[in-house]
Design a protein around this motif. Structure first.
Motif, PDB file in Angstrom:
ATOM      1  N   ILE C 139       0.832  -1.209   0.000  1.00  0.00           N
ATOM      2  CA  ILE C 139       0.000   0.000   0.000  1.00  0.00           C
ATOM      3  C   ILE C 139       0.865   1.258   0.000  1.00  0.00           C
ATOM      4  O   ILE C 139       0.354   2.370   0.148  1.00  0.00           O
ATOM      5  N   GLY C 140       2.160   1.092  -0.152  1.00  0.00           N
ATOM      6  CA  GLY C 140       3.030   2.241  -0.396  1.00  0.00           C
ATOM      7  C   GLY C 140       3.467   3.003   0.837  1.00  0.00           C
ATOM      8  O   GLY C 140       3.954   4.117   0.730  1.00  0.00           O
ATOM      9  N   LEU C 141       3.314   2.438   2.019  1.00  0.00           N
ATOM     10  CA  LEU C 141       3.720   3.153   3.224  1.00  0.00           C
ATOM     11  C   LEU C 141       5.222   3.070   3.457  1.00  0.00           C
ATOM     12  O   LEU C 141       5.820   3.994   3.999  1.00  0.00           O
ATOM     13  N   ILE C 142       5.819   1.948   3.082  1.00  0.00           N
ATOM     14  CA  ILE C 142       7.282   1.835   3.159  1.00  0.00           C
ATOM     15  C   ILE C 142       7.791   1.320   1.820  1.00  0.00           C
ATOM     16  O   ILE C 142       7.022   0.767   1.023  1.00  0.00           O
ATOM     17  N   ARG C 143       9.100   1.491   1.561  1.00  0.00           N
ATOM     18  CA  ARG C 143       9.626   1.138   0.253  1.00  0.00           C
ATOM     19  C   ARG C 143      10.113  -0.294   0.208  1.00  0.00           C
ATOM     20  O   ARG C 143       9.912  -1.005  -0.756  1.00  0.00           O
ATOM     21  N   ASP C 144      10.718  -0.730   1.313  1.00  0.00           N
ATOM     22  CA  ASP C 144      11.309  -2.063   1.336  1.00  0.00           C
ATOM     23  C   ASP C 144      10.848  -2.798   2.590  1.00  0.00           C
ATOM     24  O   ASP C 144      10.715  -2.173   3.649  1.00  0.00           O
ATOM     25  N   PRO C 145      10.558  -4.101   2.496  1.00  0.00           N
ATOM     26  CA  PRO C 145      10.111  -4.852   3.676  1.00  0.00           C
ATOM     27  C   PRO C 145      11.099  -4.777   4.827  1.00  0.00           C
ATOM     28  O   PRO C 145      10.730  -4.979   5.991  1.00  0.00           O
ATOM     29  N   GLY C 146      12.341  -4.482   4.544  1.00  0.00           N
ATOM     30  CA  GLY C 146      13.329  -4.420   5.618  1.00  0.00           C
ATOM     31  C   GLY C 146      13.393  -3.068   6.293  1.00  0.00           C
ATOM     32  O   GLY C 146      14.179  -2.871   7.219  1.00  0.00           O
ATOM     33  N   ASP C 147      12.540  -2.108   5.872  1.00  0.00           N
ATOM     34  CA  ASP C 147      12.635  -0.747   6.394  1.00  0.00           C
ATOM     35  C   ASP C 147      12.315  -0.642   7.875  1.00  0.00           C
ATOM     36  O   ASP C 147      12.891   0.178   8.584  1.00  0.00           O
ATOM     37  N   ILE C 148      11.336  -1.428   8.333  1.00  0.00           N
ATOM     38  CA  ILE C 148      11.014  -1.382   9.764  1.00  0.00           C
ATOM     39  C   ILE C 148      11.340  -2.732  10.392  1.00  0.00           C
ATOM     40  O   ILE C 148      10.807  -3.758   9.970  1.00  0.00           O
TER      41      ILE C 148
END
Lengths: 278, 380, 293
Positions: C139-148
Motif C-alpha cells: 500500500i506504499g507506506l514503506i519502500r522495502d520490507p526491511g525498512d522497519i
C-alpha cells in the motif's frame, strides 16, 4: 431528496468502516490458519503469500504424531476441567452468601477476591512453587490445578456475584417457607435458576486455565506440562520451525474459539454483565 | 389451623434501629387479620418475624400455642405469599405448586391429587404445564396462592400480594382471596399499605405506625371509633381533615366560624361535657361536609374553594378553612395546593361551587371527631 | 451464633480457606522472602537483610528501566485498545441490529490464547518473512520490507510487542462498551436532540458521561492486565533484544528463575503487587465511585 441521499451515504460509510475494522481484526488469525495449511517448505518463503499454493497437512501431522504435544493437550484438558469443577464448588456457595447475605464479613471477602484479581502471577509464582514443593505436588496435575484454581476462584466469585445479584431474595425465602433449609433452598431452587450463569462461569474458568502460561511454566517440568508450554518450547527450540508451530497454535486455539462462537451470545452476555454491572 | 399470639415482640436491628416496639395481640383461629400502615411502619417486618424470615429480638411468638421464636420457617407450618410472588422460574406451574408437598415428603399420588385440587380451586388447570414466565400477572398471583393453599397450613401469611396487579384485577382478586379464606377458614395475616384493601378484607385490622401498634379492631370500629389522630386520618379516603378548634360549652369555634355541637356527641363523648374554652383538635371526614346551598344543616362554616375535582358521582372540593391545620402524621394524607393546606370535602355532584368561590359548607356535626392536641388521642 | 451466621460462615469457609492457603499464604511467603538474601535453588539458606532488597529494587537502573517500559507498554496498549474498541462499539451501535455478524467475527481474538496471539504476531512482524511489512510495501507506506525492524529495533520493540495485546483485547473493550452503549436509555439521547445538541455534543454531554462506569471497569481491568503481561511478550521476544522489551514482570521472572536471586526478586514482586492493588483502588475510587454518586 438530497437529505435522504446524504443519510444513505452516511450509513454506507459506517457500514464500510465497520466491515474494514472487523476484517482487519479477523485477518491475522485467518493468515495463521492459511499458513498452517501450507507445505512446510512454503511457510517461510520470501516474499510470503497469504494463501497457500497447495494445501498440506504436513504441519499438523508433525505436531500431532511426532511430538509430545498430544500428551500436553491431554494435560491441559484435565487441568482445565478439574480447575473448572473445583473453582465452581468453592465459588458458588461463597458468591451466593456474599451477595444474598450482605454483611461486613462478606463485603471484606469480596474485596479480598477483587484484590486477588489484581495480584500479578509473577509475584505468586515462586512462593507457590515453594508451597507445592513442600506438599510434594510439584510437576503434578493436582498441583497445577490448585495453582490455576487460585486464579479461577476470584474470577468465578466476581462473575457469579454479578449473576446472583440478579436473583431476588424472595426466591430463597419462598423456598424456606415451602419447607427447605437454607442450604436446600440454595441447592434445589437457586442453583437451577442460575444454570446459565454457572455455565458461563464454568467456561471462563476453563478458558482461564486452558490459556494459563506462567504458573504452568514455573510449576511443571516433565510430567504435567500443558500445551502452551510445549508450544512455547517449539518457539525457542526450533526457532525457525514456523510450520509446525502454526499448526500447534491452530490446534490449541480452535477448540476454545469453537466453543466461544457456539456460545457467543451467552459469553458476551456474561462478560458484559459482570463488567457493566461493576 | 391455629391461633397466633404475639407478646411484647420487638425488633432491633444491629445498627440500633428499633423497627418494632412491644407488639402484642392475638389472632384467633380462622381469623383474617390485616396489618396496615404507611411504608416503613414495620408491618412487613412483623409479618416476616411471624414467618421466621426475620429473627425476633425479644418477646414471645406462639403459633397454635407453641413458642416458635427460634423455630425454622420450614417447621412453623405456615405458608406465605410474597409481593413478587417468588415463583420458581425454572419450574412449571405444577412443579411450583407441588414443591412444598415434595419437601414435606408426601407420596406422588397424594401430591398429584392435591395439586390438581388446588389448581381447580384457582382455575389454573389449563396452565399447569407452563412456566411462570408465560403467565399473566393475575395467573402468577394465583400460582403463588396455589403454592400456599396446597399445603393446608396452620396459617397463611400474605405480604402485599395484590400490589403488582392493575387496579381492576386487584379489586377482583381482593374478593377472591377473601372468599377463599372464608371457605378454607385458615388463620390469615395479610399485609397491605392500602386501607381500602384492609377495610374490605379483614375481620380485624391492625394499624401500625413507626413500629408501634396503634389500634386493632374491626374495620367499622376503626372508622367510627379511631383511638387517635393517626388512625382517624389513615382510615378513610380521602383522609379526615384535622383542625385546631376551641370548644366552649356546646359552641365550637373553628377559626372565624362558630357552630353548635349536638347533644348526641356529648352523650357519646362525656369528657367533652362542661368544656370552658377548651383547645382541641376537631376531625371532619370529607363525606361529612356538603354544599350548604343544596343540603342545609344546622352547622355551617364558610370556606374558600381552591379546587374542584368533579368525579361524576361526586365532587372533591378542596377548601381553605381559616383555622390552624393539623398534621396527622400520615405522609400520604396531607393535601396541599400551592403551599396552602386545604381540607377535602365530598360534595354532591349537583353542587355548583367553582374554584375561587367562597362557599357555605354544611357540617354533619354529630359525626365530628375530637382529639386531645397534646396526646393526639381521641376524646371520649 | 445464630443459624443465619452459621450458614454464611459455612458457605464462605471453603473458598476463604482455599484463598487463604493459595493466595494469602504465598503473599506472606513472598514478603518474608523479600527480607532475606536467599537463592531460589536453596531457599533454606537465607540471611536476614531487612529492607536492603527494597532499597536495591528502588535504585537499580535495570529495574527502573523495566518499570518504565511496563508503563510505556501499558499506556500504549490501553490507548489503542480503547480507541479501536470504543470506535468499534460506536460503529456497531450505529448499525444496531445489523451488527450481529460483525460482533461475532470481532469477538474472535477474544478467546485466542495469549500464547497463540504472541506467536501469530511474532510471525506477522518477524524479520524478512513477516507479512505485515510486505503489506505496508503493497500500500506504499514503506519502500522495502526491511525498512522497519519491528522486533529487533531496540527503540521500537516495546511498542511492537503491544500489537498482539491490542489485537487480542480490543474486542473486550468493544463488547463491553457496546453493552454500555445499548444500556443508555434512548429517550436521553432523544431529549438531547430535541434540546438542539448536535451529534458531537450529544456524544460529549450524554453518551460519554453515561459510559463512565463502563470506561472505569475497562481501564481498571485492562490496565492491570496490561501491566501484568508476561506470556505475550515472552513468546515474542523473551524480553530481547538486549532487555529492550523486558517489562517488570519479566524482569522479576528473570531474576527469580534465571539468576535465582529469590530475595531481591521477591522485593520487586512485593512492590509490584502493592502498586497494582493501589492503582486499581485509586482507579476504582476516582472513576467508578464518582460516577455512581
Amino acid at each position: 431528496m438530497t437529505d435522504v441521499n446524504q443519510r444513505d451515504i452516511g450509513k454506507a460509510m459506517i457500514n464500510a468502516a465497520a466491515l474494514v475494522l472487523v476484517l482487519s481484526y479477523a485477518l491475522p488469525y485467518v493468515y495463521l490458519l492459511m499458513t498452517s495449511l501450507k507445505p512446510a517448505a512454503d511457510v517461510q518463503q520470501i516474499p510470503p503469500h497469504f494463501f497457500p499454493e497447495s494445501i498440506s497437512f504436513e504441519n499438523f501431522r508433525e505436531v500431532l504424531v511426532n511430538s509430545t504435544l498430544p500428551h500436553a493437550f491431554a494435560n491441559s484438558l484435565i487441568v482445565a476441567v478439574l480447575t473448572t469443577i473445583l473453582s465452581l464448588i468453592l465459588a458458588l456457595p461463597a458468591a451466593y452468601v456474599a451477595t444474598q447475605y450482605r454483611r461486613k464479613l462478606t463485603v471484606v471477602f469480596l474485596l479480598f477476591a477483587l484484590v486477588t484479581r489484581m495480584v500479578p502471577a509473577v509475584s505468586l509464582g515462586v512462593p507457590l512453587f515453594q508451597l507445592l514443593k513442600s506438599l510434594g505436588l510439584l510437576d503434578t496435575v493436582p498441583g497445577l490445578v490448585l495453582a490455576h484454581t487460585s486464579t479461577a476462584v476470584p474470577l468465578a466469585l466476581l462473575l457469579l456475584a454479578a449473576f446472583f445479584e440478579g436473583i431476588p431474595r424472595d426466591l430463597e425465602e419462598a423456598a424456606r417457607m415451602d419447607g427447605c433449609t437454607r442450604f436446600q433452598a440454595f441447592r434445589k431452587i437457586i442453583l437451577p435458576v442460575m444454570k446459565s450463569g454457572i455455565a458461563i462461569t464454568a467456561l471462563f474458568s476453563f478458558i482461564a486455565s486452558w490459556n494459563e502460561f506462567l504458573y504452568a511454566l514455573l510449576l511443571t517440568s516433565e510430567n504435567s506440562k500443558t500445551a502452551p508450554i510445549v508450544i512455547a518450547e517449539y518457539n525457542s527450540v526450533f526457532g525457525l520451525a514456523w510450520g509446525p508451530m502454526t499448526a500447534a497454535a491452530v490446534v490449541y486455539s480452535l477448540p476454545v474459539i469453537a466453543i466461544t462462537l457456539a456460545l457467543q451470545k451467552q459469553i458476551i452476555g456474561g462478560l458484559t454483565f459482570g463488567a457493566v454491572k461493576g | 389451623m391455629a391461633e397466633i399470639s404475639l407478646n411484647k415482640i420487638n425488633k432491633i436491628y444491629g445498627d440500633n434501629f428499633h423497627a418494632i416496639h412491644d407488639l402484642t395481640f392475638d389472632i384467633k383461629d380462622g381469623e383474617f387479620m390485616v396489618f396496615v400502615g404507611p411504608s416503613g411502619c414495620g408491618k412487613s417486618t412483623a409479618l416476616r418475624m411471624i414467618a421466621g424470615l426475620e429473627s425476633i429480638s425479644s418477646g414471645e411468638l406462639r403459633i397454635g400455642g407453641r413458642i416458635v421464636n427460634d423455630v425454622d420457617p420450614k417447621d412453623r407450618d405456615i405458608a406465605m405469599v410474597f409481593q413478587s410472588y417468588a415463583l420458581y422460574p425454572h419450574k412449571t406451574v405444577r412443579e411450583n405448586i407441588a414443591f412444598p408437598l415434595l419437601m414435606a415428603g408426601l407420596d406422588k399420588a397424594e401430591i398429584a391429587a392435591r395439586v390438581e385440587a388446588a389448581a381447580r380451586t384457582l382455575e389454573l388447570t389449563p396452565h399447569l404445564d407452563r412456566k411462570p414466565a408465560h403467565l399473566s400477572g393475575g395467573q402468577r398471583q394465583r400460582v403463588a396462592m396455589g403454592r400456599a393453599i396446597v399445603r393446608q397450613p396452620a396459617a397463611f401469611l400474605m405480604d402485599e400480594p395484590l400490589s403488582n396487579l392493575d387496579a381492576k384485577l386487584r379489586v377482583q382478586m381482593r374478593a377472591e382471596i377473601a372468599s377463599l379464606q372464608r371457605n378454607l377458614k385458615v388463620t390469615t395475616i395479610y399485609v397491605t399499605h392500602d386501607q381500602v384493601e384492609a377495610m374490605t378484607m379483614g375481620d380485624r385490622v391492625a394499624v401500625l405506625k413507626g413500629g408501634v401498634l396503634q389500634q386493632v379492631d374491626t374495620p367499622q370500629n376503626l372508622y367510627s371509633r379511631p383511638v387517635n389522630m393517626f388512625v382517624a386520618a389513615f382510615i378513610g379516603s380521602p383522609s379526615m381533615n384535622l383542625y385546631e378548634a376551641t370548644l366552649d360549652g356546646t359552641e365550637l369555634k373553628l377559626g372565624s366560624n362558630t357552630f353548635n355541637i349536638p347533644a348526641s356527641v356529648f352523650a357519646q363523648r362525656p369528657s367533652l361535657n362542661g368544656a370552658i374554652r377548651r383547645h382541641l383538635v376537631v376531625g371532619i371526614r370529607p363525606e361529612h361536609m356538603n354544599d350548604a346551598t343544596l343540603h342545609p344543616a344546622s352547622a355551617e362554616i364558610k370556606a374558600h374553594v381552591k379546587l374542584v375535582e368533579a368525579l361524576g358521582s361526586e365532587a372533591m372540593v378542596h377548601l381553605v378553612i381559616d383555622a390552624p391545620w393539623i398534621d396527622a402524621g400520615d405522609p400520604d394524607a396531607a393535601s396541599d395546593i400551592g403551599h396552602e393546606r386545604t381540607a377535602v370535602a365530598r360534595f354532591s355532584p349537583k353542587s355548583s361551587v367553582r374554584a375561587d368561590d367562597n362557599a357555605r359548607v354544611a357540617i354533619a356535626a354529630e359525626e365530628l371527631h375530637f382529639f386531645d392536641p397534646q396526646t393526639r388521642k381521641s376524646l371520649w | 451464633m445464630s443459624s443465619e451466621n452459621r450458614f454464611v460462615l459455612g458457605m464462605l469457609m471453603p473458598a476463604a480457606l482455599f484463598l487463604g492457603l493459595l493466595v494469602a499464604y504465598p503473599i506472606c511467603l513472598l514478603i518474608y522472602n523479600s527480607l532475606f538474601a536467599v537463592k531460589t535453588i536453596a531457599p533454606d539458606v537465607r540471611e536476614w537483610v531487612g529492607l536492603a532488597n527494597y532499597v536495591n529494587a528502588l535504585t537499580s537502573p535495570r529495574i527502573a528501566e523495566s518499570a518504565a517500559r511496563t508503563i510505556k507498554y501499558s499506556v500504549f496498549a490501553l490507548a489503542f485498545e480503547f480507541l479501536f474498541g470504543f470506535c468499534a462499539a460506536l460503529l456497531f451501535n450505529a448499525i444496531a441490529d445489523k451488527s450481529r455478524l460483525h460482533r461475532t467475527v470481532f469477538a474472535l481474538p477474544l478467546m485466542v490464547p495469549p500464547i497463540v496471539a504472541g506467536l501469530l504476531w511474532r510471525f506477522l512482524l518477524i524479520g524478512n518473512i513477516g507479512i505485515l511489512n510486505y503489506g505496508l510495501v503493497a500500500i506504499g507506506l514503506i519502500r522495502d520490507p526491511g525498512d522497519i525492524q519491528w522486533l529487533s529495533d531496540q527503540d521500537l520493540v516495546i511498542y511492537s510487542v503491544a500489537f498482539a495485546d491490542i489485537w487480542l483485547t480490543t474486542s473486550f473493550v468493544a463488547l463491553v462498551s457496546y453493552a454500555g452503549l445499548t444500556n443508555i436509555p434512548k429517550d436521553l439521547i432523544e431529549a438531547a436532540r430535541i434540546d438542539g445538541a448536535n451529534a458531537l455534543r450529544r456524544f460529549w454531554h450524554v453518551t460519554l458521561p453515561m459510559m463512565r462506569p463502563v470506561i472505569a471497569v475497562v481501564v481498571i481491568v485492562r490496565g492491570v492486565d496490561a501491566a501484568k503481561t508476561f506470556d505475550l511478550i515472552w513468546i515474542q521476544t523473551q524480553g530481547g533484544p538486549a532487555h529492550s522489551s523486558e517489562v517488570f514482570s519479566m524482569n522479576i521472572y528473570q531474576r527469580m528463575v534465571r539468576y535465582g536471586d529469590l530475595g531481591s526478586a521477591s522485593a520487586s514482586a512485593t512492590l509490584f503487587l502493592f502498586v497494582m492493588i493501589l492503582l486499581a483502588a485509586l482507579a476504582y475510587w476516582k472513576i467508578w465511585r464518582s460516577a455512581h454518586d
